[in-house]
Design an enzyme around this catalytic site. Structure first.
Site, PDB file in Angstrom:
ATOM      1  CG  ASN A  73      29.594  64.239  59.131  1.00 21.77           C
ATOM      2  OD1 ASN A  73      30.797  64.039  58.914  1.00 21.77           O
ATOM      3  ND2 ASN A  73      28.659  63.341  58.858  1.00 21.77           N
ATOM      4  CG  ASN A 105      33.638  54.504  55.714  1.00 22.47           C
ATOM      5  OD1 ASN A 105      32.871  54.600  54.758  1.00 22.47           O
ATOM      6  ND2 ASN A 105      33.923  55.519  56.507  1.00 22.47           N
ATOM      7  CB  CYS A 163      34.019  58.338  53.942  1.00 25.90           C
ATOM      8  SG  CYS A 163      34.112  59.961  54.749  1.00 25.90           S
TER       9      CYS A 163
END
Lengths: 217, 282
Positions: free
Chosen positions: B52, B111, B114
């Site tokens: 993705n 996060n 990423c």
């Protein structure tokens, strides 16, 4: 919340270059024409989004173009196999139009037989890239059929409410106000992955939630 | 032990019934400003997983706090907020803003890894340290297994004040169209998830538990009760589902049913697990 159920395969029939996958309906709601289902593709990680082609009593039929490993696995299913099916998902066509005209291009004809039934068989135009692909028009009795190098846009009459599904250039050529069923790679089908966003009218839309049927600007 | 979703793998406002199968909901990563995300196509299936390149599509901090968070609260689930940014102060400012709504937030997941946006210039430890001064909420650092010694990164973020670790983020990968040989994703590369990622994730969980003994949310290719047991055996305190939710929205419900009939005590009584798991709440 839509149902997810393991459905038995009744059979797979060749229709020109395509395969018509027939499943036992189970307790799955066939939904509205233009809505879609996520079909487990044997041996693959992700299911495949397919719109319903026909819904005879106690069955669900899907038209499959075996172009990759997932769709090939679906086309190679045999009677007695079973796959998980999740749906119906997304937004279907608005059926309250006075002068419907159905327009399909290639595998984009998939949702039109079910739509034609719901609208009591309005006029329809189907376009295909080869005569062999055009054999699938048998699923749409009475439809006008054109084959490359003639395109559906060459024979599109004026004054109708167009309900269409097909490749992107065909959809882009449809008149304003037309209801267009779009396609995009999809992982989940229910708004979880944000993978199926497509740029339409300068805006990114999640096709599984806001589509797949969108009205042309 | 809690069963969670991996950040970015569920929209609780669109699919609340799926969210309610979880013990806690982890939001998509929130950045200071709204992001539309990367151009499509954004996903591609691989032989045993998927790529993705969504690109942190999110409504931005302000709208998230004003609109999304209050609606998520109505789910009645513990909320884990995933926080992202492009420098340490981006992260710290969002952490400070979340501290103001402290009663609504179970934990913050930073996060730090990423694969689909340009990396923050600051190191993981610098970001954690900045966030530590901004909030007293539990901070989980989400790390990538792409680092040659993920245990070393885990030690650094633990030293900087992390309360826990989320392991692992996706790994950067490339998939080509089999006819044109062009990348299938518009961005080119994307993050690999699904069954291919599981052995990588198990190693990272094992290595980081050994390095820090911090609570770990284990994720990466989890789709079955056996996968959950494997994560716990490697040291995970909680387990998250990502790609499995795409294939089956009821995956967590199914796994919970599978786990209800297993005894963790029996499984781990004679196993070489690095940790004794907590009692599983069915």
């Amino acid at each position: 919340m839509p149902r997810r159920e393991r459905l038995s395969v009744v059979g797979v029939e060749r229709v020109g270059e395509y395969a018509l996958l027939r499943l036992v309906r189970g307790a799955i709601d066939p939904g509205l024409p233009g809505q879609f289902f996520m079909l487990e593709a044997p041996g693959r990680v992700l299911p495949r989004p397919l719109s319903l082609c026909l819904a005879p009593s106690s069955e669900l039929h899907f038209l499959v173009d075996p172009i990759g490993p997932g769709t090939t696995a679906l086309a190679e299913l045999e009677r007695g196999d079973a796959i998980h099916v999740y749906g119906p998902l997304g937004n279907g066509y608005d059926l309250t139009v006075p002068r419907p005209l159905l327009v399909g291009g290639g595998i984009g004809m998939a949702p039109l037989p079910y739509l034609a039934e719901a609208l009591r068989f309005p006029p329809a135009i189907l376009g295909f890239r080869t005569e062999r692909h055009a054999e699938a028009a048998v699923l749409m009795p009475g439809a006008e059929v054109v084959v490359d190098p003639v395109f559906v846009t060459d024979v599109l009459p004026h004054g109708y409410d167009v309900l269409a599904c097909g490749p992107e250039p065909m959809l882009q050529a449809m008149p304003a106000g037309a209801q267009l069923a779009w396609e995009a790679p999809m992982a989940c089908g229910y708004g979880a992955c944000y993978g199926c966003a497509v740029a339409i009218g300068g805006e990114l839309k999640r096709l599984c939630v806001e589509g797949p049927v969108l009205v042309a600007a | 032990m809690s069963l969670l979703n991996a950040s970015g793998c569920l929209d609780a406002l669109v699919a609340p019934e799926v969210a309610k199968t979880l013990d806690g909901f982890v939001t998509k990563t929130i950045t200071p400003l709204p992001r539309e995300g990367n151009a499509p196509p954004r996903i591609a299936e691989t032989a045993h997983g998927m790529l993705n390149a969504i690109g942190l599509a999110n409504p931005g901090r302000e709208r998230f706090l004003a609109d999304h968070l209050p609606r998520m609260r109505e789910l009645g689930l513990p909320l884990w907020i995933s926080v992202g940014g492009f420098c340490a102060s981006d992260y710290a400012e969002t952490c400070a803003a979340l501290s103001d709504v402290q009663g609504e937030v179970e934990a913050i997941e930073l996060n730090l890894s990423c694969p689909n946006v340009d990396e923050a210039a600051d190191s993981a430890a610098e970001i954690v340290a900045a966030c530590r001064t901004a909030t007293s909420l539990p901070l989980f650092a989400k790390l990538s297994a792409a680092h040659p010694d993920v245990g070393e990164v885990a030690r650094a973020v633990a030293h900087a004040g992390a309360d826990g670790l989320s392991l692992v983020n996706t790994l950067r990968g490339l998939q080509l169209d089999r006819v044109t040989h062009a990348p299938m994703l518009a961005r080119g590369s994307g993050g690999l998830s699904g069954p291919s990622l599981k052995p990588v994730a198990l190693h990272a969980v094992h290595a980081c538990y050994a390095a820090t003994h911090l609570p770990i949310v284990g994720m990466g290719g989890v789709a079955s009760a056996q996968d959950v047991i494997d994560m716990v055996a490697c040291g995970a305190a909680h387990v998250a589902f990502g790609t499995a939710l795409f294939a089956d929205p009821y995956a967590v419900k199914r796994v919970r049913e599978e786990l209800a009939v297993v005894s963790f005590d029996d499984i781990f009584a004679s196993a070489h697990a690095v940790t004794k798991p907590r009692v599983f709440a069915a």
